[in-house]
Design a protein around this motif. Structure first.
Motif, PDB file in Angstrom:
ATOM      1  N   LEU A   5      55.714  35.333   4.796  1.00  0.00           N
ATOM      2  CA  LEU A   5      55.384  34.476   3.647  1.00  0.00           C
ATOM      3  C   LEU A   5      53.914  34.631   3.273  1.00  0.00           C
ATOM      4  N   LEU A   6      53.077  34.631   4.312  1.00  0.00           N
ATOM      5  CA  LEU A   6      51.620  34.692   4.084  1.00  0.00           C
ATOM      6  C   LEU A   6      51.021  35.815   4.930  1.00  0.00           C
ATOM      7  N   LEU A  47      39.040  29.200   6.293  1.00  0.00           N
ATOM      8  CA  LEU A  47      40.269  30.005   6.199  1.00  0.00           C
ATOM      9  C   LEU A  47      41.279  29.305   5.286  1.00  0.00           C
ATOM     10  N   LEU A  48      41.428  28.005   5.497  1.00  0.00           N
ATOM     11  CA  LEU A  48      42.366  27.240   4.664  1.00  0.00           C
ATOM     12  C   LEU A  48      41.927  27.255   3.198  1.00  0.00           C
ATOM     13  N   ASN A  49      40.606  27.095   2.979  1.00  0.00           N
ATOM     14  CA  ASN A  49      40.080  27.094   1.607  1.00  0.00           C
ATOM     15  C   ASN A  49      40.295  28.436   0.919  1.00  0.00           C
ATOM     16  N   CYS A  50      40.252  29.531   1.690  1.00  0.00           N
ATOM     17  CA  CYS A  50      40.504  30.857   1.104  1.00  0.00           C
ATOM     18  C   CYS A  50      41.982  30.980   0.716  1.00  0.00           C
ATOM     19  N   VAL A  51      42.875  30.523   1.599  1.00  0.00           N
ATOM     20  CA  VAL A  51      44.317  30.636   1.317  1.00  0.00           C
ATOM     21  C   VAL A  51      44.683  29.749   0.117  1.00  0.00           C
ATOM     22  N   ALA A  52      44.080  28.542   0.063  1.00  0.00           N
ATOM     23  CA  ALA A  52      44.411  27.606  -1.019  1.00  0.00           C
ATOM     24  C   ALA A  52      43.744  27.988  -2.345  1.00  0.00           C
ATOM     25  N   GLY A  53      42.768  28.884  -2.302  1.00  0.00           N
ATOM     26  CA  GLY A  53      42.108  29.319  -3.534  1.00  0.00           C
ATOM     27  C   GLY A  53      40.840  28.554  -3.849  1.00  0.00           C
ATOM     28  N   GLY A  60      38.477  41.589   1.881  1.00  0.00           N
ATOM     29  CA  GLY A  60      39.790  41.376   2.496  1.00  0.00           C
ATOM     30  C   GLY A  60      40.837  41.002   1.454  1.00  0.00           C
ATOM     31  N   ARG A  61      42.047  40.729   1.941  1.00  0.00           N
ATOM     32  CA  ARG A  61      43.159  40.488   1.023  1.00  0.00           C
ATOM     33  C   ARG A  61      44.033  39.356   1.551  1.00  0.00           C
ATOM     34  N   ILE A  62      44.497  38.522   0.613  1.00  0.00           N
ATOM     35  CA  ILE A  62      45.463  37.478   0.973  1.00  0.00           C
ATOM     36  C   ILE A  62      46.697  37.691   0.100  1.00  0.00           C
ATOM     37  N   ALA A  63      47.859  37.753   0.725  1.00  0.00           N
ATOM     38  CA  ALA A  63      49.104  37.934  -0.039  1.00  0.00           C
ATOM     39  C   ALA A  63      50.055  36.787   0.302  1.00  0.00           C
ATOM     40  N   TYR A  64      50.759  36.335  -0.722  1.00  0.00           N
ATOM     41  CA  TYR A  64      51.721  35.250  -0.548  1.00  0.00           C
ATOM     42  C   TYR A  64      53.026  35.702  -1.196  1.00  0.00           C
ATOM     43  N   ARG A  65      54.084  35.714  -0.433  1.00  0.00           N
ATOM     44  CA  ARG A  65      55.383  36.228  -0.878  1.00  0.00           C
ATOM     45  C   ARG A  65      55.248  37.636  -1.455  1.00  0.00           C
ATOM     46  N   THR A  68      49.516  39.609  -4.213  1.00  0.00           N
ATOM     47  CA  THR A  68      48.121  39.376  -3.832  1.00  0.00           C
ATOM     48  C   THR A  68      47.587  38.139  -4.548  1.00  0.00           C
ATOM     49  N   ILE A  69      47.022  37.209  -3.785  1.00  0.00           N
ATOM     50  CA  ILE A  69      46.468  35.990  -4.387  1.00  0.00           C
ATOM     51  C   ILE A  69      44.996  35.818  -4.000  1.00  0.00           C
ATOM     52  N   THR A  70      44.362  36.924  -3.591  1.00  0.00           N
ATOM     53  CA  THR A  70      42.994  36.846  -3.067  1.00  0.00           C
ATOM     54  C   THR A  70      42.054  36.119  -4.026  1.00  0.00           C
TER      55      THR A  70
END
Lengths: 244, 328
Positions: A5-6, A47-53, A60-65, A68-70
């Motif tokens: 998922l994440l 970390l949470l603030n990066c995932v939540a936007g 780096g990169r954040i992907a959700y489903r 990419t939502i970085t």
């Protein structure tokens, strides 16, 4: 882990010369519960603030489903099914707990329906008696519950909890852990990232852990294995585990 | 449901009825008790109350300082007067005045979404300061320093004052106050307060900060513009000297003194900002400003949360005492 998922991939977040996160990676399956622990200033909330936007990672990169939502705008998280609570409570002091919770529901246009959902869930979490009270007038633990209720009303696929047990009494912590655990068992589709200091609290809800220290991942994996790692103990205690 | 929260949610309470009755009787009392001049000052104060009502959205709900109230007033007054001068009907000229105020307000929301606190206050101050010079510069439209008369329209003469005018202004204030109350007690009010008091949560739950700011500033500008339309109609003559920075300051003070989150307080604040300076203007020399200052200092010292909220608080404190006395 198939089709996570994440995915947090080698994320660094810098504030000037300080690296709040330094090459942090994390993978979370749908419906999983993952704890993030570490001492003060270790980068858990960043970390949470990066995932939540709320923060955009420096690299780096954040992907959700799979998407990419970085650098996605902060408000888009809710549309995607991400909801969160805050380390420093974010409730409007001039609105009742019910009105604060009414911010949560997604795709509910009718005011009466929003109000009913908020009221029902507040009741389910045992704080119905405070629904019409204003945040500054209610116990701290009740405010914490109101934040969680607001997040749950968004019916998230990913729930980010930022130190939900901080400031609670041992009795409230135990009650809180039980409720969160029951919620996660009932809502198998919702993945949880739980940031906390209290490792015992986290272990009651999460089977896997990531330990952060100074923005670096010390260890990640099954909770029992992680907590048995001498490097983890050292980062928590600030000394070797067998010093005494 | 607690009594406070329930009362806040209900729009029509016995208190609303008392306030509406007071508003219905006040113009008559002002005219009969004080004569046409008092009636004129009352109408002017009620027109200003619309500016204060708009200002309350920014000061009381967004939690920012707005010192551009006089500029919105000027924009509405001149836009509608110019429209009337071009032969447009009164209703259309009025709408143009409101729209012009709303547009300026919405434009101001663009920097307002980026700067806050004293920086935003300074930006609005700049607008208020520039307004008289802009009016002078646009001489071909506004008459420059010589000013312009507000033309008559549809048989309704401008600048006449009188009881009928006062009732029209009061009626318009009541309608706008009810609209604002309904909006604030619903979703718009909740979003405004969450945006102002729990910004990270608002953003995290998808509330667009720029949209909230534009809504609040646009509504503030529209109410200020309407206030200007009515001002022009009551006074009948517009000049840049009537829209100095002092007017913006009076409107801001009206918000603070009446109660920045109180709709009835906006009316009290409007009377203070629009009517009291008129009534004190007969005092020779600098006495009027001095008296105004002393009155303000006394009000602020005695009612720090605003006059109307202080009266509500006093009433709430007296109520149990009265009940106990009745029980005995």
């Amino acid at each position: 882990m198939s089709d996570p998922l994440l995915v947090v991939e080698d994320v660094t977040k810098r504030f000037g010369a300080v690296a709040a996160l330094d090459g942090v990676s994390l993978r979370l399956a749908r419906g999983a519960a993952h704890g993030v622990v570490g001492p003060n200033g270790s980068g858990k909330s960043s970390l949470l603030n990066c995932v939540a936007g709320h923060y955009t990672p420096s690299t780096g990169r954040i992907a959700y489903r799979g998407a990419t939502i970085t650098a996605a705008p902060v408000g888009s998280g809710r549309r995607r099914g991400i909801a969160r609570t805050f380390q420093n409570l974010q409730l409007a002091a001039s609105l009742t707990l019910e009105e604060n919770a009414m911010l949560g529901p997604r795709n509910v246009r009718k005011e009466s329906a929003r109000r009913k959902r908020a009221r029902d869930l507040l009741a389910e979490w045992g704080v119905a008696g405070y629904a019409d009270a204003y945040p500054p007038t209610v116990p701290y633990g009740v405010r914490k519950v109101a934040e969680i209720v607001r997040a749950l009303l968004a019916e998230p696929d990913l729930l980010l909890l930022d130190e939900p047990a901080a400031g609670l009494s041992p009795h409230e912590r135990a009650d809180f852990a039980e409720r969160l655990s029951a919620f996660h068992t009932a809502r198998t589709g919702t993945a949880v990232v739980l940031v906390e200091h209290d490792v015992a609290f986290v272990q009651r809800i999460c089977s896997t852990l990531t330990v952060l220290d100074h923005g670096l991942v010390v260890r990640t994996g099954e909770a029992a294995e992680v907590m048995a790692d001498p490097a983890v103990v050292r980062s928590f205690l600030g000394r070797e585990p067998d010093d005494d | 449901m607690s009594a406070t929260a329930a009362a806040r949610r209900r729009l029509f309470t016995s208190r609303t009825a008392v306030l509406l009755a007071a508003l219905a009787l006040a113009p008559l009392a002002a005219e009969l008790g004080g004569g046409p001049y008092i009636g004129y000052a009352f109408a002017l104060g009620t027109a200003f109350a619309l500016s204060v009502l708009g200002n309350n959205l920014i000061v009381g709900y967004l939690g920012e300082a707005n010192l551009a109230g006089g500029a919105f007033l000027a924009v509405g007054a001149y836009a509608s007067a110019i429209a009337l001068a071009h032969g447009l009907p009164l209703w259309l000229a009025g709408l143009i005045g409101i729209a012009a105020g709303a547009v300026i307000g919405a434009l101001l929301s663009i920097p307002a979404a980026r700067v806050h606190g004293h920086q935003l206050a300074l930006a609005t101050l700049g607008l208020a300061w520039a307004a008289p010079d802009v009016i002078r510069y646009a001489e071909a439209w506004t008459g420059g320093s010589d000013g312009m008369y507000v033309p008559t329209s549809g048989g309704i003469p401008a600048g006449l004052g009188g009881l009928a005018d006062t009732y029209v202004v009061t009626g318009i204030f009541v309608v706008c106050a009810l609209l604002v109350l309904v909006a604030l007690r619903g979703r718009a009010g909740r979003l405004l307060l969450t945006h102002a008091e729990a910004g990270p949560a608002a953003r995290g739950f998808g509330v667009r900060a720029w949209a909230v700011a534009m809504l609040a500033w646009g509504a503030c500008g529209a109410l200020g513009g309407l206030s200007g339309v009515l001002y022009g109609h009551i006074v009948g003559y517009l000049s840049p000297d009537e829209f100095t920075f002092q007017v913006s300051l009076f409107i801001f003070v009206g918000s603070m003194v009446g109660g920045a989150r109180s709709v009835p307080g906006a009316w009290i604040g409007g009377l203070l900002a629009g009517a009291v300076p008129q009534l004190l203007s007969d005092i020779p020399g600098g006495g009027s400003i001095l008296t105004f200052g002393v009155v303000l200092a006394a009000v602020v010292a005695l009612a720090r949360i605003g006059l109307y909220p202080s009266l509500e608080l006093l009433g709430a404190r007296l109520r149990p005492a009265r009940k106990e006395a009745a029980d005995e």
